[in-house]
Design an enzyme around this catalytic site. Structure first.
Site, short mmCIF file in Angstrom:
data_model
loop_
_atom_site.label_atom_id
_atom_site.label_comp_id
_atom_site.label_asym_id
_atom_site.label_seq_id
_atom_site.Cartn_x
_atom_site.Cartn_y
_atom_site.Cartn_z
N CYS A 133 0.85 -1.33 0.17
CA CYS A 133 -0.05 -0.08 0.11
C CYS A 133 0.87 1.14 0.03
O CYS A 133 1.26 1.73 1.12
CB CYS A 133 -0.99 0.03 1.06
N CYS A 136 -0.42 4.30 2.17
CA CYS A 136 -0.52 4.04 3.43
C CYS A 136 1.09 4.30 3.95
O CYS A 136 1.30 4.82 4.88
CB CYS A 136 -0.88 2.70 4.27
N ASP A 137 1.79 3.63 3.21
CA ASP A 137 3.34 3.38 3.70
C ASP A 137 4.27 4.39 3.06
O ASP A 137 5.46 4.47 3.58
CB ASP A 137 3.64 2.08 3.65
#
Ligand code: NAP
Length: 318
Positions: A133, A136-137
């Site tokens: 992701c 997200c990261d």
């Protein structure tokens, strides 16, 4: 006696959330059972092809869809559905923690899950440098060196997004041609800190406590080389986890739920929409459109079930 919903929607991505909006506006008592909001769409850092928005991130787009559905009356339960079955004239959705929910009709819109690379080190370093992701990261990799694996829109999007945060991005793809949109390909080719590593596959992910490097094989020369990286973003498509419905509806060879033009599955009363449903194009706008169609089809089914003439929903040749 448990509550009986008119409609249960399994999955809270763009298809399920749009189905909720449409079902609520038809005054169907509806419940979305979902692990999270937005599904894969929520992980897309920048969306430039959702009509009405020049640019929006997937998290905000799908959170807004949820608010919209909630405002019209859709209920939400954050759970994973383990099994779908039929009980007399009702459908039952059972969660992994054992709760059961009953409804007169169902929409299956539980999307897809990221495909694994299946190479040594992938499982060991998941969340320790290996991630699925970018949205997200990516912020964790400020000024670091990262690799993105894949050649579709997800990989191109991730590489472009990461190029603004990381010091350097290797984009590793097994062919020389990309599968993703030409507009995105042009963008990443113009980024000074993205290096294309084509005709190559990752053989192994190595590290200590966190990822430190990857071995890659050039498929043309068969040469193996080692790249020092701090993170590996795996963006190689998705698979359908159809286990909850395997006994209930027909699936195709890729485990997708077979639907017709109106989102009917092989089981009357069960509809499907979005990436989990059969169909070649997996786009957020298409998932949302199918969610709307599935909700209108469910409404029509319920009208017939009550013995009412399926009313004209919006437009008809008659
Ligand atoms: P995808 O289009 O299926 O692309 C997957 C990529 O991963 C392909 O390039 C494929 O290589 C490669 N791949 C597959 N298995 C591999 C393996 N085992 N090892 C190495 N490489 C492997 O998946 P996606 O990029 O996740 O996109 C899914 C859908 O969402 C698409 O319809 C896409 O258009 C859509 N999407 C749209 C946007 C957007 O419009 N902004 C953003 C994200 C996703 P080959 O090409 O050689 O098969």
């Amino acid at each position: 006696m448990p509550e009986i919903y008119d409609l249960i929607i399994v999955g809270g991505g763009p298809a399920g959330l749009t189905a909720g909006i449409y079902a609520s506006r038809r005054k169907l008592k509806n419940l979305v059972i979902t692990k999270d909001i937005g599904g894969q769409a929520a992980t897309v850092p920048k969306i430039e092809n959702y009509p009405g928005f020049m640019e929006i991130d997937g998290f905000n787009l799908t959170e807004t869809m949820k608010k919209q559905a909630e405002a019209f009356g859709t209920e939400f339960i954050f759970q994973e559905v383990k099994k779908i079955s039929q009980e007399k004239h009702l459908f039952k959705a059972e969660t992994i923690t054992g709760e059961q929910y009953l409804a007169q009709s169902l929409i299956l819109s539980f999307g897809v899950t990221p495909r694994n690379l299946d190479v040594p080190g992938e499982v060991e370093f998941t969340n320790k440098g290996v991630t699925y992701c970018a949205n997200c990261d990516a912020p964790l990799y400020k000024d670091k060196i990262v690799a993105v694996v894949g050649g579709g829109n997800s990989a191109l999007d991730a590489a472009e997004y990461l190029s603004k945060i990381a010091q350097k991005v290797y984009l590793i793809h097994r062919r020389s041609e990309f599968r993703g949109d030409e507009v995105l390909v042009d963008k990443i080719k113009n980024k000074a800190n993205i290096e294309l590593v084509l005709n190559s596959t990752v053989q192994e992910i190595k590290g200590d406590k966190f990822v430190q490097s990857i071995n890659i094989e050039n498929l043309k020369t068969k040469e193996i080389s080692n790249l020092e990286v701090d993170g590996v973003f795996i963006e190689i498509g998705h698979v359908v986890s159809a286990d909850p419905v395997r006994q209930t509806v027909d699936l195709d060879k890729q485990n997708q739920i077979v639907i017709d033009d109106y989102c009917h599955t092989s089981q009357p009363g069960i509809f499907a929409a979005g990436d989990v449903a059969s169909g070649e194009y997996k786009q957020i706008i298409i998932a949302a459109g199918e969610g709307a169609k599935a909700a209108l089809s469910a409404y029509k089914y319920l009208q017939h079930k009550k013995g009412e003439k399926g009313e004209v929903l919006d437009w008809s040749l008659n």
